[in-house]
Design a protein around this motif. Structure first.
Motif, PDB file in Angstrom:
ATOM      1  N   ALA A  97       0.846  -1.257  -0.006  1.00 28.16           N
ATOM      2  CA  ALA A  97       0.008  -0.084  -0.170  1.00 28.16           C
ATOM      3  C   ALA A  97       0.949   1.310   0.195  1.00 28.16           C
ATOM      4  CB  ALA A  97      -0.879   0.059   1.274  1.00 28.16           C
ATOM      5  N   LYS A 110      -4.640   4.906  -0.924  1.00 27.10           N
ATOM      6  CA  LYS A 110      -5.674   4.361  -1.735  1.00 27.10           C
ATOM      7  C   LYS A 110      -6.585   3.585  -0.967  1.00 27.10           C
ATOM      8  CE  LYS A 110      -5.417   2.902  -6.373  1.00 27.10           C
ATOM      9  NZ  LYS A 110      -5.079   1.820  -7.517  1.00 27.10           N
ATOM     10  N   GLN A 178       8.347   1.601   2.744  1.00 26.44           N
ATOM     11  CA  GLN A 178       9.157   1.491   1.696  1.00 26.44           C
ATOM     12  C   GLN A 178      10.168   2.594   1.331  1.00 26.44           C
ATOM     13  OE1 GLN A 178       5.800   1.723  -1.738  1.00 26.44           O
ATOM     14  NE2 GLN A 178       7.811   2.147  -2.521  1.00 26.44           N
ATOM     15  N   ASN A 203       9.330   3.963  -4.581  1.00 29.04           N
ATOM     16  CA  ASN A 203      10.301   3.574  -5.774  1.00 29.04           C
ATOM     17  C   ASN A 203       9.725   2.195  -6.209  1.00 29.04           C
ATOM     18  OD1 ASN A 203      10.776   1.729  -3.646  1.00 29.04           O
ATOM     19  ND2 ASN A 203      13.144   1.815  -4.015  1.00 29.04           N
ATOM     20  N   ASN A 205       6.849  -1.435  -6.520  1.00 24.25           N
ATOM     21  CA  ASN A 205       6.724  -2.302  -5.219  1.00 24.25           C
ATOM     22  C   ASN A 205       7.605  -3.440  -5.335  1.00 24.25           C
ATOM     23  OD1 ASN A 205       5.797  -4.096  -7.306  1.00 24.25           O
ATOM     24  ND2 ASN A 205       3.738  -3.415  -7.325  1.00 24.25           N
ATOM     25  N   LYS A 335       4.088   9.716 -14.987  1.00 25.60           N
ATOM     26  CA  LYS A 335       3.087   9.977 -13.769  1.00 25.60           C
ATOM     27  C   LYS A 335       2.847  11.151 -13.813  1.00 25.60           C
ATOM     28  CE  LYS A 335       2.906   5.511 -11.862  1.00 25.60           C
ATOM     29  NZ  LYS A 335       2.188   4.850 -11.085  1.00 25.60           N
TER      30      LYS A 335
HETATM   31  P1  UTP Z   1       0.016   0.449  -9.300  1.00 29.04           P
HETATM   32  O1  UTP Z   1       0.672  -0.417 -10.240  1.00 29.04           O
HETATM   33  O2  UTP Z   1      -1.432   0.289  -9.313  1.00 29.04           O
HETATM   34  O3  UTP Z   1       0.647   1.650  -8.729  1.00 29.04           O
HETATM   35  O4  UTP Z   1       0.394  -0.502  -7.816  1.00 29.04           O
HETATM   36  P2  UTP Z   1       0.237   2.972  -8.142  1.00 29.04           P
HETATM   37  O5  UTP Z   1       1.486   4.007  -8.085  1.00 29.04           O
HETATM   38  O6  UTP Z   1      -0.406   2.591  -6.671  1.00 29.04           O
HETATM   39  O7  UTP Z   1      -0.826   3.616  -8.963  1.00 29.04           O
HETATM   40  P3  UTP Z   1      -0.898   4.474 -10.359  1.00 29.04           P
HETATM   41  O8  UTP Z   1      -0.113   3.837 -11.211  1.00 29.04           O
HETATM   42  O9  UTP Z   1      -0.134   5.736  -9.893  1.00 29.04           O
HETATM   43  O10 UTP Z   1      -2.442   4.772 -10.457  1.00 29.04           O
HETATM   44  C1  UTP Z   1       0.034  -1.935  -7.631  1.00 29.04           C
HETATM   45  C2  UTP Z   1       0.236  -2.191  -6.144  1.00 29.04           C
HETATM   46  O11 UTP Z   1       1.622  -1.802  -5.773  1.00 29.04           O
HETATM   47  C3  UTP Z   1       1.604  -1.101  -4.546  1.00 29.04           C
HETATM   48  C4  UTP Z   1       0.047  -0.037  -4.796  1.00 29.04           C
HETATM   49  O12 UTP Z   1      -0.097   0.523  -3.515  1.00 29.04           O
HETATM   50  C5  UTP Z   1      -0.482  -1.338  -5.160  1.00 29.04           C
HETATM   51  O13 UTP Z   1      -1.058  -1.959  -4.125  1.00 29.04           O
HETATM   52  N1  UTP Z   1       2.766  -0.125  -4.810  1.00 29.04           N
HETATM   53  C6  UTP Z   1       3.114   0.612  -5.908  1.00 29.04           C
HETATM   54  C7  UTP Z   1       3.634   0.128  -3.687  1.00 29.04           C
HETATM   55  O14 UTP Z   1       3.424  -0.331  -2.619  1.00 29.04           O
HETATM   56  N2  UTP Z   1       4.492   0.999  -3.864  1.00 29.04           N
HETATM   57  C8  UTP Z   1       5.103   1.494  -4.905  1.00 29.04           C
HETATM   58  O15 UTP Z   1       6.004   2.291  -5.072  1.00 29.04           O
HETATM   59  C9  UTP Z   1       4.014   1.519  -6.238  1.00 29.04           C
END
Ligand code: UTP
Length: 408
Positions: A97, A110, A178, A203, A205, A335
């Motif tokens: 998250a 989110k 993170q 940075n 996931n 982004k």
């Molecule tokens: P998304 O690919 O949907 O990326 O993440 P995002 O950055 O949250 O959303 P957008 O693209 O800006 O709309 C997939 C999962 O990976 C987590 C997100 O919270 C989601 O559960 N995530 C993503 C992280 O935990 N860290 C990050 O740096 C990016």
């Protein structure tokens, strides 16, 4: 690093704009900005010169999944095996998250988004309910780890506290933060988000496991006897968490990792496909697939590359530790990045205005010796909320919540 040194290094990299407001800053701010400049990983910016170059892939081949029909036949065996592992305390859950969910256009974490219409139903709340279903069945709590980022950590923790963890035992929930990376505009210029503050973004996931190690949360899991981690995204409100059948299937088949997959709705569907690359499991993004891969069919008429990942994985911790030192590929993502302009005005762009640097969990799959693709029923387990409307949106997720009899 002092001012002259910072100036020199920034000049070398064509990034002098970072010192634009230096003279206006107080002593502490000056020091903080210089420290941030000293910490910049210049190798990330180097990657911009290679943008658009295709990653070299090995030999790709289809990877058969354990299908819904296969799972149905072994239902009792898998479920018993999975429940046994959960009851023995061997399974932990990891919620990713830390993302900013920019496509949804919601300022907070989110998971704090309310999907409810006639009553409140927060994404975090629904995820807790999903894991509660297993906890009730197993009769034991599943340790629940939540990855946040500097951008949303305080909000996320406060939200869980304010809602009393939605009924989950607080002592079994742990948060960890993170890492961040700098962001640039489309010309490769590093952005400022304040006069003394570089624009930093989570940075990606891909660093979740090293962040777990660094934060001490992994040690907590191991102390509890956890051997397997179920990792999942924040935005899929229908997903099962610590699903005994999934765990049971991976254990019964002797795999070190597993990935929940859905059968593609159409050959062109934009999902990462789990396949085999040079004999090892690997995820190929939809834009990396050749026309031949997209349309290729098996003798029975089904797609050869039929299974898309939904960001719900099971990994064995000792294997994660083995691969933890391996550097993952850094991806460059377009982004919407808030920043301050040359006049010092805050700008909140409506459309993408720059790049973030991210590593991705899907690139970890290739580091494992094997990974079991485990098919789930899309309508019952896949309702990601990426956008407000259209594909993978709040609208489509609400329809699926209704279909599954969830009141909101
Ligand atoms: P998304 O690919 O949907 O990326 O993440 P995002 O950055 O949250 O959303 P957008 O693209 O800006 O709309 C997939 C999962 O990976 C987590 C997100 O919270 C989601 O559960 N995530 C993503 C992280 O935990 N860290 C990050 O740096 C990016």
């Amino acid at each position: 690093m002092n001012y002259q040194e910072a100036q020199k290094v920034l000049r070398e990299h064509g990034q002098e704009q970072l010192l634009r407001f230096y003279d206006e800053l107080g002593e502490e701010e000056k020091q903080s900005l210089l420290e941030q400049i000293a910490g910049i990983d210049w190798s990330l910016l180097e990657l911009l010169n290679h943008q658009g170059e295709e990653a070299v892939r090995g030999k790709l081949e289809p990877l058969e999944a354990v299908t819904i029909a296969d799972i149905e036949k072994e239902h009792a065996v898998y479920e018993a095996r999975g429940l046994e592992a959960i009851r023995a305390g061997k399974v932990g859950a990891v919620l990713l998250a830390g993302g900013q969910g920019t496509r949804l256009g919601f300022d907070k974490a989110k998971g704090m988004f309310n999907v409810g219409v006639h009553k409140e139903l927060y994404i975090f709340e629904q995820l807790i309910r999903n894991v509660q279903a297993v906890v009730e069945k197993a009769g034991v709590t599943v340790p629940f780890y939540i990855m946040t980022s500097d951008k949303n950590h305080a909000d996320t923790v406060a939200f869980f506290e304010a809602h009393e963890y939605f009924g989950y035992p607080a002592e079994d929930v742990r948060f960890f933060v993170q890492e961040m990376a700098p962001s640039v505009d489309f010309n490769g210029k590093l952005l400022l988000e304040g006069k003394a503050q570089l624009s930093l973004s989570p940075n990606g996931n891909g660093g979740w496991f090293t962040s777990m190690q660094r934060s001490g949360v992994l040690a907590d899991a191991k102390k509890r006897g956890v051997e397997w981690l179920n990792i999942f995204a924040v935005d899929n409100v229908l997903q099962k968490i610590a699903d005994p059948l999934f765990i049971g299937a991976v254990l019964e088949k002797g795999f070190v990792s597993g990935a929940k997959v859905v059968h593609k709705a159409a050959p062109e569907e934009r999902v990462g496909v789990l396949c085999r690359e040079d004999g090892k499991p690997s995820i190929v993004e939809y834009y990396e697939m050749t026309e031949e891969m997209i349309t290729s069919r098996k003798p029975d008429g089904d797609l050869s590359y039929a299974y898309g990942v939904i960001l719900n994985y099971l990994f064995r911790i000792d294997e994660l530790e083995r691969i933890a030192g391996t550097k993952l590929q850094t991806h460059i993502a377009e982004k919407k990045i808030p920043y301050i302009d040359a006049q010092g005005n805050q700008v909140k762009p409506e459309t993408p205005n720059g790049y973030k640097f991210e590593t991705l969990i899907l690139d970890m799959i290739h580091l494992f010796d094997n990974c079991l693709p485990y098919e789930v029923v899309r309508e019952h387990e896949f309702a990601p909320i990426k956008n407000r409307t259209g594909v993978d949106s709040l609208d489509s997720a609400r329809e699926l919540l209704t279909l599954n009899g969830i009141d909101y």
